[in-house]
Scaffold this active site. Structure first.
Site, mmCIF file in Angstrom:
data_model
loop_
_atom_site.group_PDB
_atom_site.id
_atom_site.type_symbol
_atom_site.label_atom_id
_atom_site.label_comp_id
_atom_site.label_asym_id
_atom_site.label_seq_id
_atom_site.Cartn_x
_atom_site.Cartn_y
_atom_site.Cartn_z
ATOM 1 N N TYR A 135 0.867 -1.191 0.000
ATOM 2 C CA TYR A 135 0.000 0.000 0.000
ATOM 3 C C TYR A 135 0.896 1.230 0.000
ATOM 4 C CZ TYR A 135 -3.511 3.483 0.872
ATOM 5 O OH TYR A 135 -4.320 4.592 0.734
ATOM 6 N N ASP A 219 9.483 2.898 1.094
ATOM 7 C CA ASP A 219 8.352 3.626 1.650
ATOM 8 C C ASP A 219 8.311 3.308 3.144
ATOM 9 O OD1 ASP A 219 5.865 4.296 2.662
ATOM 10 O OD2 ASP A 219 4.774 3.774 0.850
ATOM 11 N N LYS A 248 3.134 10.328 7.721
ATOM 12 C CA LYS A 248 2.511 9.931 8.998
ATOM 13 C C LYS A 248 3.234 10.554 10.200
ATOM 14 C CE LYS A 248 0.185 5.742 7.403
ATOM 15 N NZ LYS A 248 -1.250 5.963 7.559
HETATM 16 N N1 PMP Z 1 2.600 4.412 2.220
HETATM 17 C C1 PMP Z 1 2.268 3.625 3.245
HETATM 18 C C2 PMP Z 1 3.168 2.490 3.618
HETATM 19 C C3 PMP Z 1 1.104 3.867 3.974
HETATM 20 O O1 PMP Z 1 0.776 3.065 4.986
HETATM 21 C C4 PMP Z 1 0.292 4.965 3.617
HETATM 22 C C5 PMP Z 1 -0.982 5.294 4.380
HETATM 23 N N2 PMP Z 1 -1.568 4.296 5.086
HETATM 24 C C6 PMP Z 1 0.678 5.756 2.529
HETATM 25 C C7 PMP Z 1 1.848 5.472 1.862
HETATM 26 C C8 PMP Z 1 -0.167 6.919 2.074
HETATM 27 O O2 PMP Z 1 -0.111 7.938 2.995
HETATM 28 P P1 PMP Z 1 -1.254 9.075 3.038
HETATM 29 O O3 PMP Z 1 -2.497 8.434 3.539
HETATM 30 O O4 PMP Z 1 -0.677 10.120 3.953
HETATM 31 O O5 PMP Z 1 -1.407 9.588 1.638
#
Ligand code: PMP
Length: 398
Positions: A135, A219, A248
């Site tokens: 994700y 990521d 985050k």
């Molecule tokens: N990458 C990862 C690993 C995530 O867990 C998330 C959000 N859960 C995102 C990217 C996307 O972040 P955002 O919701 O701030 O766009």
């Protein structure tokens, strides 16, 4: 007068047919409080955001101080805003020499988009390799590298030239070729249900990227800032990506994202054309001030190292419950109950028992435990007692 509940349903775009719908008045430390004063122990951290707890006094003070100086001044990258410069410099001091240039944006998805554009621009190639059950966000580019066909199929056509590989497969490195711009992955897959990399897996991707001139992108939106017991997972596994994506907990509770690379790589976004990647609010001064204050708390209180003892306590206490397995490290845990069919009810009823739990997007055999890293040992015991009552009542059919 309609209730807030009714207005919420009527006027806010909904992400599912079953929102939690708690009306929260206040949050502090490891707890949320509703309008009646009922408390909820936060075992989710707004999904890995509130690593220093809710409204840490240092974060609140930094926000107030910055609010007294200035808010938005100008689009990102034009004027020198000290919260951005100080935060980028502090991050650079904690990262390897090849990760020294920070491009601030507003969210994880946006940071992923920036990383993809940067990798394609720098290499002059198109193909992006991503992993099953990954994700990376919900914007169209990030969705194009989401490792779930259910979500991808719902929004086609997507970005072309993306190829899915299997996480922890020995075959993945062999898929990297001279066409590959980037390989993007979460070093610990979060929404897949906390899947850690097998020994040698990240190294094999690193060396295949080096052989073929592709960029490796980590990521660490969920794993960053001490969540897995190390400041970043790249320290834990000792594999250095070409681009690091953060969000985050980066903002200490305010919205902030970043993609980070060497100056050489980052400079490929500066020209041809200039202003080819811009953002109005990226690196907002309030968010950078909050994020830096939160990072200093994480470092000063050695929260990553303390996460190990807290993980141990969770494991001990949860082992007395009907739990088959606990995956993960630090305070990013996937708890597999003996009966997986209880999970939807467990999460739904958790607030009644004064708990906040959550599912994973791509894993139906586990629920998530990811509390603030500041959670105390007493609070962990308290949370596990509440969880014990909840699981007990569910298995006895109450
Ligand atoms: N990458 C990862 C690993 C995530 O867990 C998330 C959000 N859960 C995102 C990217 C996307 O972040 P955002 O919701 O701030 O766009």
């Amino acid at each position: 007068m309609p209730s807030l509940r009714q207005l919420f349903l009527e006027h806010l775009g909904q992400t599912s047919g079953a929102p939690l719908m708690l009306e929260i008045e206040k949050a502090e430390g490891s707890f949320l409080y509703d309008r009646e004063g009922k408390d909820y122990i936060d075992l989710i951290s707004g999904v890995s955001v509130s690593n220093t707890g809710h409204r840490h006094p240092d974060v609140v003070a930094a926000v107030k101080d910055q609010a007294d100086r200035y808010l938005h001044l100008m689009v990102y990258g034009e004027v020198i805003q000290s919260p951005q410069v100080l935060y980028a410099t502090r991050l650079a001091s904690l990262l390897p020499p090849s990760l020294q240039s920070v491009f601030f944006v507003n969210s994880g998805s946006e940071a992923v988009e920036g990383a993809l554009k940067l990798a394609r621009r720098y290499t002059g190639r198109n193909e992006i390799i991503y992993f099953r059950n990954a994700y990376h966000g919900s914007t169209t580019g990030a969705l194009s590298i989401q490792g779930s066909e259910t979500y991808r199929n719902a929004f086609r056509p997507l970005m072309p030239s993306t190829t899915m590989a299997e996480f922890n497969s020995e075959l993945a490195a062999g898929m990297i070729t001279e066409q590959t711009a980037a390989v993007i992955l979460e070093p610990v897959q979060a929404e897949a249900g906390v899947i850690q990399p097998d020994s040698g897996f990240l190294e094999s991707l690193r060396s295949a990227c080096d052989r073929h001139g592709a960029l490796l992108v980590f990521d660490e939106v969920q794993t960053g800032f001490g969540r897995t017991g190390h400041l970043f997972s790249l320290c834990r596994y000792n594999v250095i990506p070409d681009i690091l994506v953060l969000a985050k907990a980066l903002g200490g509770g305010l919205p902030l994202g970043a993609f980070i690379s060497s100056q050489e790589i980052m400079s490929s976004l500066t020209n041809n054309p200039p202003l080819g990647h811009i953002t109005t609010f990226g690196g907002h001064p309030l968010c950078c001030a909050a994020g830096l204050a939160s990072l200093e708390v994480i470092l000063r209180e050695d929260l990553p190292a303390k996460a190990a003892a807290k993980e141990r306590q969770f494991r001990e206490e949860l082992s007395q419950l009907p739990v088959r397995e606990i995956r993960g490290e630090g305070l990013l845990l996937a708890v597999v109950p003996e009966e997986k069919k209880i999970i939807p009810e467990l999460v739904r009823q958790a607030p009644t028992y004064g708990l906040l739990l959550d599912y994973f997007l791509f894993c139906d055999d586990a629920f998530r435990i990811a509390p603030p890293l500041t959670i105390t040992h007493d609070e962990i015991s308290f949370a596990c007692q509440r969880l014990r009552s909840l699981m007990h009542d569910l298995s006895s059919g109450n």
